[in-house]
Motif scaffolding. Structure first.
Motif, PDB file in Angstrom:
ATOM      1  N   ARG A  42       6.053   2.920   0.362  1.00  0.00           N
ATOM      2  CA  ARG A  42       4.994   2.021   0.815  1.00  0.00           C
ATOM      3  C   ARG A  42       4.979   1.933   2.333  1.00  0.00           C
ATOM      4  NH1 ARG A  42       7.746  -1.987  -3.445  1.00  0.00           N
ATOM      5  NH2 ARG A  42       6.943  -1.031  -5.344  1.00  0.00           N
ATOM      6  N   ARG A  43       3.869   1.531   2.877  1.00  0.00           N
ATOM      7  CA  ARG A  43       3.762   1.373   4.329  1.00  0.00           C
ATOM      8  C   ARG A  43       4.777   0.327   4.815  1.00  0.00           C
ATOM      9  NH1 ARG A  43      -0.460   3.795   6.839  1.00  0.00           N
ATOM     10  NH2 ARG A  43      -2.131   4.592   5.496  1.00  0.00           N
TER      11      ARG A  43
ATOM     12  N   GLU B 200       7.669   6.962  -4.645  1.00  0.00           N
ATOM     13  CA  GLU B 200       6.612   6.462  -3.771  1.00  0.00           C
ATOM     14  C   GLU B 200       7.231   5.719  -2.605  1.00  0.00           C
ATOM     15  OE1 GLU B 200       4.443   3.930  -6.361  1.00  0.00           O
ATOM     16  OE2 GLU B 200       3.320   5.555  -7.342  1.00  0.00           O
TER      17      GLU B 200
ATOM     18  N   LEU C 276       1.951   4.783   0.892  1.00  0.00           N
ATOM     19  CA  LEU C 276       1.705   5.738   1.967  1.00  0.00           C
ATOM     20  C   LEU C 276       1.972   7.161   1.486  1.00  0.00           C
ATOM     21  CD1 LEU C 276       1.137   6.328   4.991  1.00  0.00           C
ATOM     22  CD2 LEU C 276       3.610   6.059   5.385  1.00  0.00           C
ATOM     23  N   LEU C 277       3.103   7.355   0.794  1.00  0.00           N
ATOM     24  CA  LEU C 277       3.489   8.680   0.308  1.00  0.00           C
ATOM     25  C   LEU C 277       3.769   8.597  -1.184  1.00  0.00           C
ATOM     26  CD1 LEU C 277       4.410  11.659   1.130  1.00  0.00           C
ATOM     27  CD2 LEU C 277       6.735  10.735   1.071  1.00  0.00           C
TER      28      LEU C 277
ATOM     29  N   PHE D  68      -0.105  12.222   0.836  1.00  0.00           N
ATOM     30  CA  PHE D  68       0.211  11.403   2.001  1.00  0.00           C
ATOM     31  C   PHE D  68      -1.069  10.740   2.493  1.00  0.00           C
ATOM     32  CE2 PHE D  68       0.565  10.757   6.594  1.00  0.00           C
ATOM     33  CZ  PHE D  68       1.685   9.956   6.632  1.00  0.00           C
ATOM     34  N   ASP D  69      -1.098   9.432   2.406  1.00  0.00           N
ATOM     35  CA  ASP D  69      -2.284   8.669   2.817  1.00  0.00           C
ATOM     36  C   ASP D  69      -3.540   9.205   2.133  1.00  0.00           C
ATOM     37  OD1 ASP D  69      -3.430   6.567   4.130  1.00  0.00           O
ATOM     38  OD2 ASP D  69      -3.598   7.580   6.075  1.00  0.00           O
ATOM     39  N   GLY D  70      -3.368   9.591   0.843  1.00  0.00           N
ATOM     40  CA  GLY D  70      -4.481  10.084   0.045  1.00  0.00           C
ATOM     41  C   GLY D  70      -4.767  11.562   0.185  1.00  0.00           C
ATOM     42  N   GLN D  71      -4.061  12.261   1.068  1.00  0.00           N
ATOM     43  CA  GLN D  71      -4.301  13.686   1.305  1.00  0.00           C
ATOM     44  C   GLN D  71      -3.202  14.519   0.655  1.00  0.00           C
ATOM     45  OE1 GLN D  71      -3.974  14.985   5.425  1.00  0.00           O
ATOM     46  NE2 GLN D  71      -5.585  16.511   5.133  1.00  0.00           N
TER      47      GLN D  71
ATOM     48  N   GLU E  79       0.837  -1.197   0.000  1.00  0.00           N
ATOM     49  CA  GLU E  79       0.000   0.000   0.000  1.00  0.00           C
ATOM     50  C   GLU E  79       0.872   1.248   0.000  1.00  0.00           C
ATOM     51  OE1 GLU E  79      -3.357   2.246   2.755  1.00  0.00           O
ATOM     52  OE2 GLU E  79      -2.643   0.246   3.299  1.00  0.00           O
TER      53      GLU E  79
ATOM     54  N   LYS F  69       1.707  12.509  12.118  1.00  0.00           N
ATOM     55  CA  LYS F  69       1.665  11.560  11.005  1.00  0.00           C
ATOM     56  C   LYS F  69       3.016  11.418  10.300  1.00  0.00           C
ATOM     57  CE  LYS F  69      -3.248  12.391  10.115  1.00  0.00           C
ATOM     58  NZ  LYS F  69      -4.260  12.845   9.122  1.00  0.00           N
TER      59      LYS F  69
ATOM     60  N   ASP G 161       3.248   7.677  11.026  1.00  0.00           N
ATOM     61  CA  ASP G 161       3.219   6.631   9.995  1.00  0.00           C
ATOM     62  C   ASP G 161       4.480   6.675   9.143  1.00  0.00           C
ATOM     63  OD1 ASP G 161       0.601   5.687  10.649  1.00  0.00           O
ATOM     64  OD2 ASP G 161      -0.226   7.470   9.671  1.00  0.00           O
TER      65      ASP G 161
END
Length: 668
Positions: free
Chosen positions: A33-34, A31, A5-6, A73-76, A3, A93, A176
């Motif tokens: 990932r988590r 990118e 994350l950034l 970041f996390d969709g934001q 997934e 975060k 995160d």
């Protein structure tokens, strides 16, 4: 793990306006990932730290601004958030560990207060609950006796402990993503190994992702999952760790590997990247690395290379990765091979410096609550440096290496012992006599910025010693000498009218090396001179020091914790622990056959780029004991994994082993 994350897309960061506009970050995309560690690797000034500051929206104001791109970041989208909203993201975060913990920590607040401040802002904890959580965080990052240390101020902690406090503050908000900007640059190898191990353990426990900014290939090999190489504001290669270390593709990446020093390269110059990073105050229309590349040809000067795949998850920005272009690539490259130097007259290894029984003790004044005693910083060491030879002094921070170097040069007057330089006893010279003698020995300080006057221009800083000693001829001749010295250390003479704050840490270190060379000294005490340098610049400096030694017979006392530099440059090595030498001998003998458990721990802690090796880190429990109250018996016994009963009562005598290799240890 898969997934995202950034996601950073085409990030562009600018400073200034018009013709002088600097493109510090110029179209960077990657990118994270988590749960993974993503390493951003490259030279000082390439834009690594500026990328992280752009993500956090902490750019220097009003000069810095983000001119384009996206940071999800996390969709934001972070770039559109107002400052009030970004404050909720920072710490909670996304947290950040800055490169210099001493300048990041508030000197007038205890470390506990600084952790509690973060807990209050992001977790609404206060009072007893906040203090208890702060103690738990200090314990989690390996601070001994956290109940007592929580009330310490930053200046009471060692460099490694300050770095751990920074990690504790960063973890307080349970982020995160942790951005670690050169988290181990100034640390000893033993502390570095512990910090890296700590980050990996915390990552496993919390599942956070890490953006690791570094120039150390060994650290990348140790902890990274994926790697991006940055050059002149742009990412030029990206791959998994295994792909990158097995087969780097960009010529710049390849040169970084070739620049690494080790014992097998002692008889040859290290590969260097000639020239310097191009100015970012321009619009690029060609390959940014072209002027320094061994494989360049006409197309590189005419066309910007595309971002091309060269394997699964492996991309590179180079024309040579284009199959169509590679088919017509010229067979003959313009690689400038390092010519074998002319035969040099061997230096007669007569003694230049002989130090016997050197002691530096600092009496401690009694306070209202008692105290007093004596701090045994250097407690009876012997050093002999022949002409044209290098003796390396290695050990952890706080063991007395720098104090010994300063005492030899009489910057700290010794408490006892002899310091003979060319037969002259330096400890008995008057201040006037010593001032005249100083032209023969110089020092390169570890903290380059603190050792320069911030109000003086670079040209004046390098020239200052010549003026003070009445050397170098007239003003015009001195200016020519300054230009020559700047070029020798890989800097352009055009910087002579700029100030220290305008340069990166690596560039400031090179300026200090130029200043030390200005008087043509016979001995240079090098106090961690390459600790802040990228591997490519480090190779250039090591080549320069070696070349000057071969040509001029300069001797070096090289204070360092970088074992690979010791292996490449030094002839003799002395291992120091709590003010005393515990092992010494020829460099190959000591590094290949370490006898003292402390030396073994130092060597085991060195990160390696060999992906097939499985090094066993010898973990040293606790921190270096206080020189105010050294342990009874062998000073190392409280941390030694092979301790015996006799170690706790008697200090070991020096034992001579084969090949002039000596060790002070009861095991022998």
């Amino acid at each position: 793990m898969d997934e995202i994350l950034l996601r950073v897309t085409d990030l562009q960061t600018r400073f200034g306006h018009g013709e002088r506009e600097v493109r510090a970050v110029d179209g960077v995309s990657f990118e994270i990932r988590r749960g993974e560690t993503f390493a951003l690797l490259g030279e000082s000034g390439c834009g690594k730290s500026m990328t992280s500051l752009s993500i956090m929206q902490l750019l220097p104001q009003p000069a810095g601004r983000i001119a384009g791109g996206s940071v999800l970041f996390d969709g934001q989208e972070l770039l559109t958030l107002p400052e009030a909203e970004m404050r909720k993201v920072r710490g909670a975060k996304i947290a950040m560990i800055f490169q210099e913990p001493m300048t990041s920590l508030n000197p007038v607040l205890t470390v506990g207060q600084q952790i509690i401040e973060t807990l209050y802002c992001h977790k609404q904890l206060r009072g007893r609950a906040a203090r208890q959580r702060a103690i738990e965080l200090l314990d989690a990052v390996g601070i001994p006796a956290p109940q007592q240390r929580i009330d310490d101020y930053p200046h009471q902690l060692s460099g490694g402990m300050k770095q751990r406090v920074m990690i504790a503050i960063a973890l307080a908000g349970e982020p995160d993503l942790l951005i670690a900007d050169e988290p181990t640059t100034a640390l000893d190898v033993t502390i570095q190994a512990q910090v890296l191990q700590l980050l990996k353990q915390l990552q496993r426990d919390t599942g956070m992702a890490i953006l690791l900014i570094t120039h150390d290939l060994g650290v990348v090999a140790e902890v990274a999952d994926r790697v991006a190489v940055m050059y002149a504001g742009q990412i030029v290669e990206q791959a998994t760790r295994e792909q990158f270390f097995a087969a780097p593709q960009h010529p710049y990446s390849c040169k970084l590997f070739e620049s690494l020093p080790d014992i097998s390269k002692r008889d040859q110059p290290l590969a260097v990247i000639h020239g310097s990073v191009p100015s970012l105050a321009q619009q690029f229309t060609a390959c940014r690395f072209e002027s320094r590349c061994d494989y360049r040809w006409s197309l590189c000067r005419e066309q910007i290379p595309a971002w091309l795949p060269c394997g699964d998850e492996h991309n590179v920005r180079c024309h040579r990765a284009d199959p169509e272009l590679l088919a017509r690539w010229p067979q003959q490259t313009v690689a400038a091979q390092l010519a074998a130097g002319a035969h040099k007259t061997p230096v007669v290894a007569t003694a230049l410096l002989k130090v016997t029984g050197l002691k530096v003790h600092f009496p401690q004044q009694k306070g209202l609550l008692g105290g007093g005693g004596c701090l045994y910083a250097v407690d009876g060491i012997d050093i002999e440096i022949p002409r044209g030879r290098t003796v390396a002094l290695v050990g952890e921070s706080g063991c007395g290496k720098t104090t010994a170097g300063k005492a030899i040069l009489q910057l700290n007057r010794p408490t006892a012992g002899q310091v003979l330089f060319e037969g002259d006893e330096l400890t008995s010279l008057s201040r006037a006599e010593l001032r005249t003698r100083r032209r023969d020995f110089q020092i390169i300080f570890q903290d380059a910025y603190s050792s320069m006057n911030p109000r003086m221009r670079i040209g004046d800083i390098v020239e200052e010693g010549m003026v003070a000693q009445g050397l170098g001829g007239d003003k015009e001749a001195r200016h020519a000498r300054v230009d020559q010295l700047l070029e020798q250390v890989g800097l352009s003479p055009t910087i002579r009218n700029r100030y220290p704050h305008e340069f990166s840490g690596g560039q400031r270190q090179r300026i200090c090396i130029a200043r030390a060379l200005a008087l043509n000294p016979k001995l240079i005490v090098c106090d961690e001179p390459t600790s802040a340098l990228d591997v490519s610049v480090q190779a250039q400096i090591l080549n320069l020091l070696k070349e000057l030694q071969d040509e001029l017979g300069i001797s070096y006392l090289f204070i360092t914790h970088n074992i690979s530099v010791v292996a490449y440059l030094a002839h003799q090595v002395q291992v120091m622990y709590l003010g005393r030498i515990v092992e010494q001998g020829p460099v190959a003998e000591v590094l290949q056959n370490p006898l003292h458990p402390y030396t073994q721990a130092l060597l085991a802690a060195v990160p390696t780029i060999d992906m097939s090796s499985h090094r066993q880190v010898v973990r040293l429990e606790g921190d270096l004991p206080s020189p105010l109250n050294p342990p009874q018996g062998c000073y190392f016994h409280p941390r030694c994994p092979q301790v015996k009963e006799v170690c706790k009562s008697d200090y070991p005598e020096e034992r001579l082993r084969p090949a002039a290799h000596t060790v002070q240890c009861h095991l022998f």
